[in-house]
Design a protein around this motif. Sequence first.
Motif, PDB file in Angstrom:
ATOM      1  N   ASN A 150      -2.313  -7.041  20.145  1.00 23.88           N
ATOM      2  CA  ASN A 150      -2.223  -6.232  21.187  1.00 23.88           C
ATOM      3  C   ASN A 150      -2.689  -7.123  22.615  1.00 23.88           C
ATOM      4  N   ALA A 151      -2.757  -8.419  22.622  1.00 23.61           N
ATOM      5  CA  ALA A 151      -3.392  -9.064  23.671  1.00 23.61           C
ATOM      6  C   ALA A 151      -2.482  -8.741  24.890  1.00 23.61           C
ATOM      7  N   GLU A 152      -1.198  -8.909  24.559  1.00 29.92           N
ATOM      8  CA  GLU A 152      -0.337  -8.934  25.608  1.00 29.92           C
ATOM      9  C   GLU A 152      -0.016  -7.579  26.581  1.00 29.92           C
ATOM     10  N   PRO A 153       0.031  -6.441  25.807  1.00 31.04           N
ATOM     11  CA  PRO A 153       0.067  -5.160  26.619  1.00 31.04           C
ATOM     12  C   PRO A 153      -1.333  -5.087  27.399  1.00 31.04           C
ATOM     13  N   ALA A 154      -2.608  -5.706  26.583  1.00 29.14           N
ATOM     14  CA  ALA A 154      -3.690  -5.463  27.301  1.00 29.14           C
ATOM     15  C   ALA A 154      -3.814  -6.406  28.700  1.00 29.14           C
ATOM     16  N   PHE A 155      -3.049  -7.360  28.876  1.00 26.37           N
ATOM     17  CA  PHE A 155      -2.915  -8.236  29.922  1.00 26.37           C
ATOM     18  C   PHE A 155      -1.997  -7.585  31.116  1.00 26.37           C
ATOM     19  N   ILE A 171       5.924 -14.464  40.694  1.00 28.53           N
ATOM     20  CA  ILE A 171       5.231 -14.543  39.363  1.00 28.53           C
ATOM     21  C   ILE A 171       6.379 -14.285  38.243  1.00 28.53           C
ATOM     22  N   VAL A 172       5.933 -15.386  37.155  1.00 27.84           N
ATOM     23  CA  VAL A 172       6.831 -15.380  35.797  1.00 27.84           C
ATOM     24  C   VAL A 172       5.812 -14.808  34.743  1.00 27.84           C
ATOM     25  N   LEU A 173       6.012 -13.792  34.075  1.00 31.00           N
ATOM     26  CA  LEU A 173       5.225 -13.589  32.769  1.00 31.00           C
ATOM     27  C   LEU A 173       6.011 -14.259  31.846  1.00 31.00           C
ATOM     28  N   GLU A 174       5.022 -15.246  31.152  1.00 30.21           N
ATOM     29  CA  GLU A 174       5.881 -16.246  30.185  1.00 30.21           C
ATOM     30  C   GLU A 174       5.962 -15.899  28.842  1.00 30.21           C
ATOM     31  N   HIS A 175       6.913 -16.078  28.085  1.00 27.24           N
ATOM     32  CA  HIS A 175       6.939 -15.799  26.616  1.00 27.24           C
ATOM     33  C   HIS A 175       6.702 -14.416  26.266  1.00 27.24           C
ATOM     34  N   ALA A 176       7.309 -13.733  27.005  1.00 25.81           N
ATOM     35  CA  ALA A 176       7.304 -12.061  26.461  1.00 25.81           C
ATOM     36  C   ALA A 176       7.481 -11.868  24.984  1.00 25.81           C
ATOM     37  N   THR A 177       6.451 -11.034  24.429  1.00 25.81           N
ATOM     38  CA  THR A 177       6.725 -10.728  23.087  1.00 25.81           C
ATOM     39  C   THR A 177       6.996  -9.377  22.724  1.00 25.81           C
ATOM     40  N   THR A 178       6.652  -8.401  23.755  1.00 21.38           N
ATOM     41  CA  THR A 178       6.523  -6.888  23.430  1.00 21.38           C
ATOM     42  C   THR A 178       7.395  -5.954  24.464  1.00 21.38           C
ATOM     43  N   ARG A 179       7.878  -4.775  24.031  1.00 26.00           N
ATOM     44  CA  ARG A 179       8.594  -3.755  24.596  1.00 26.00           C
ATOM     45  C   ARG A 179       7.864  -3.590  25.783  1.00 26.00           C
ATOM     46  N   ALA A 180       6.527  -3.344  25.602  1.00 22.98           N
ATOM     47  CA  ALA A 180       5.466  -3.136  26.792  1.00 22.98           C
ATOM     48  C   ALA A 180       5.696  -3.930  28.229  1.00 22.98           C
ATOM     49  N   ALA A 181       5.783  -5.375  27.654  1.00 23.34           N
ATOM     50  CA  ALA A 181       5.838  -6.526  28.691  1.00 23.34           C
ATOM     51  C   ALA A 181       7.291  -6.538  29.366  1.00 23.34           C
ATOM     52  N   VAL A 182       8.217  -6.366  28.506  1.00 23.54           N
ATOM     53  CA  VAL A 182       9.644  -5.956  28.992  1.00 23.54           C
ATOM     54  C   VAL A 182       9.900  -4.867  30.042  1.00 23.54           C
ATOM     55  N   GLU A 183       9.247  -3.628  29.794  1.00 22.28           N
ATOM     56  CA  GLU A 183       9.465  -2.775  30.629  1.00 22.28           C
ATOM     57  C   GLU A 183       8.404  -2.754  31.723  1.00 22.28           C
ATOM     58  N   CYS A 184       7.385  -3.621  31.764  1.00 21.52           N
ATOM     59  CA  CYS A 184       6.511  -3.518  32.734  1.00 21.52           C
ATOM     60  C   CYS A 184       7.266  -4.550  33.882  1.00 21.52           C
ATOM     61  N   VAL A 185       7.849  -5.649  33.470  1.00 25.10           N
ATOM     62  CA  VAL A 185       8.455  -6.598  34.371  1.00 25.10           C
ATOM     63  C   VAL A 185       9.567  -5.860  34.975  1.00 25.10           C
ATOM     64  N   LYS A 186      10.570  -5.106  34.247  1.00 24.50           N
ATOM     65  CA  LYS A 186      11.659  -4.378  34.763  1.00 24.50           C
ATOM     66  C   LYS A 186      11.154  -3.399  36.151  1.00 24.50           C
ATOM     67  N   SER A 187       9.841  -2.946  36.019  1.00 22.46           N
ATOM     68  CA  SER A 187       9.338  -1.928  36.844  1.00 22.46           C
ATOM     69  C   SER A 187       9.032  -2.286  37.933  1.00 22.46           C
ATOM     70  N   LEU A 188       8.508  -3.877  38.130  1.00 24.20           N
ATOM     71  CA  LEU A 188       8.278  -4.657  39.278  1.00 24.20           C
ATOM     72  C   LEU A 188       9.357  -5.062  40.101  1.00 24.20           C
ATOM     73  N   GLY A 189       8.898  -5.527  41.289  1.00 21.15           N
ATOM     74  CA  GLY A 189       9.815  -5.923  42.168  1.00 21.15           C
ATOM     75  C   GLY A 189      10.327  -7.331  41.865  1.00 21.15           C
ATOM     76  N   ASP A 190      11.556  -7.669  42.752  1.00 21.84           N
ATOM     77  CA  ASP A 190      12.364  -8.881  42.447  1.00 21.84           C
ATOM     78  C   ASP A 190      11.639 -10.046  42.384  1.00 21.84           C
ATOM     79  N   THR A 191      10.385 -10.314  42.971  1.00 22.40           N
ATOM     80  CA  THR A 191       9.636 -11.487  42.831  1.00 22.40           C
ATOM     81  C   THR A 191       8.873 -11.625  41.673  1.00 22.40           C
ATOM     82  N   VAL A 192       9.052 -10.835  40.480  1.00 18.38           N
ATOM     83  CA  VAL A 192       8.538 -10.803  39.188  1.00 18.38           C
ATOM     84  C   VAL A 192       9.637 -11.063  38.177  1.00 18.38           C
ATOM     85  N   ALA A 193       9.464 -12.186  37.610  1.00 17.40           N
ATOM     86  CA  ALA A 193      10.477 -12.538  36.268  1.00 17.40           C
ATOM     87  C   ALA A 193       9.648 -12.889  35.068  1.00 17.40           C
ATOM     88  N   CYS A 194      10.625 -13.143  33.946  1.00 13.97           N
ATOM     89  CA  CYS A 194       9.932 -13.054  32.594  1.00 13.97           C
ATOM     90  C   CYS A 194      10.851 -14.168  31.898  1.00 13.97           C
TER      91      CYS A 194
END
Length: 356
Positions: A150-155, A171-194
């Motif tokens: 659960n360390a990734e959702p906590a971040f 900003i790039v969230l590196e090597h995402a592994t969770t649905r929570a991370a995917v949904e978070c990045v999708k919810s943010l602006g165009d300057t955040v990728a994954c």
Amino acid sequence: MSAETISVASPADFHVHLRQGQLAEVVTKHVRQGGFSLAYVMPNLKPPITNTEQALLYRAQLQAIDPGVEYLMTLYLCPELTPDEIRKAARAGIVGVKSYPRGVTTNSEGGIESYEAYYPVFAAMEEEGMVLNLHGEVPSSAATNTCVLNAEPAFLPHLRKLHAQFPRLRIVLEHATTRAAVECVKSLGDTVACTITAHHLALTVDDWAGQSWHFCKPVAKYPDDRAALQEVVREGHPRFFLGSDSAPHAAETKATASPTQACAAGVYTSPILLPLVAHLLESFDALDKLEGFVSGHGRAFYGRPVTESDRRVVLRRAASKVVGIEGYGAGATHVVPFWAGRTIGWEIVEEKEEVP
């Protein structure tokens, strides 16, 4: 493109570990062997790359091994990194800064504990157009019931806060592994990728529990998390792209643990990367998204578009190609790739000089 061949414009790996010394001599050549012409190079060496001169020297060392790859260099976020050094690095062509929370992965003992202290650095990066690359986990802690699962959702609250504070900072969230991370990045602006790795498109918890060759950090999570990664690739979302996190370790440190020493954390995919990604995308009906995932999306985010002089890599369907278990190198440089001993459905057959 036909059912039997695929032509891909100038594949780019936006997260790769090329190590140093004799190990770098072995693995750096595998970037191009795996079908890639651009490598976004991680700075967690011993000692880490913390200033412009070190980054330029490291790039020169890699170019001496294989000059046929474009190496984009990064700095390691640490207390010694200043806004002035950021401006100097940007002028020298250094592209990003990598943040490692303390102790969560290989060579991260000097990682950060709090982001606020680095706000002046991030402001300078925003002004200079540099990219902040985040290893998106918090350290394990019994006090907060945090562990590798659960360390990734906590971040993710840290990611949201950084984006709110610096909305123009890429900003790039590196090597995402969770649905929570995917949904978070999708919810943010165009300057955040994954970035998404090849191995996280294949693995779940059951695959690395008891199997050291599949153990990496962040660890692969639950089947639904893997499904979320596959879904966003199949969607062709432009802010999700390949960063292999290909991380070579000597076979003897991957294959064994002891009562006092864990096995090394890292999965090595560089030598087979493009065929492997094609194989995996085809397995979940996303083969038509291959070029965007391994080239177009990441290049657009980083401002490195494909040009007319860039190469195209041609893949051909392979009926019974098995990834060798013998690996590469010897002794302390002996590395064995992910998928060893298993059949892979595609192989590289040629590179064409120009992209039409």
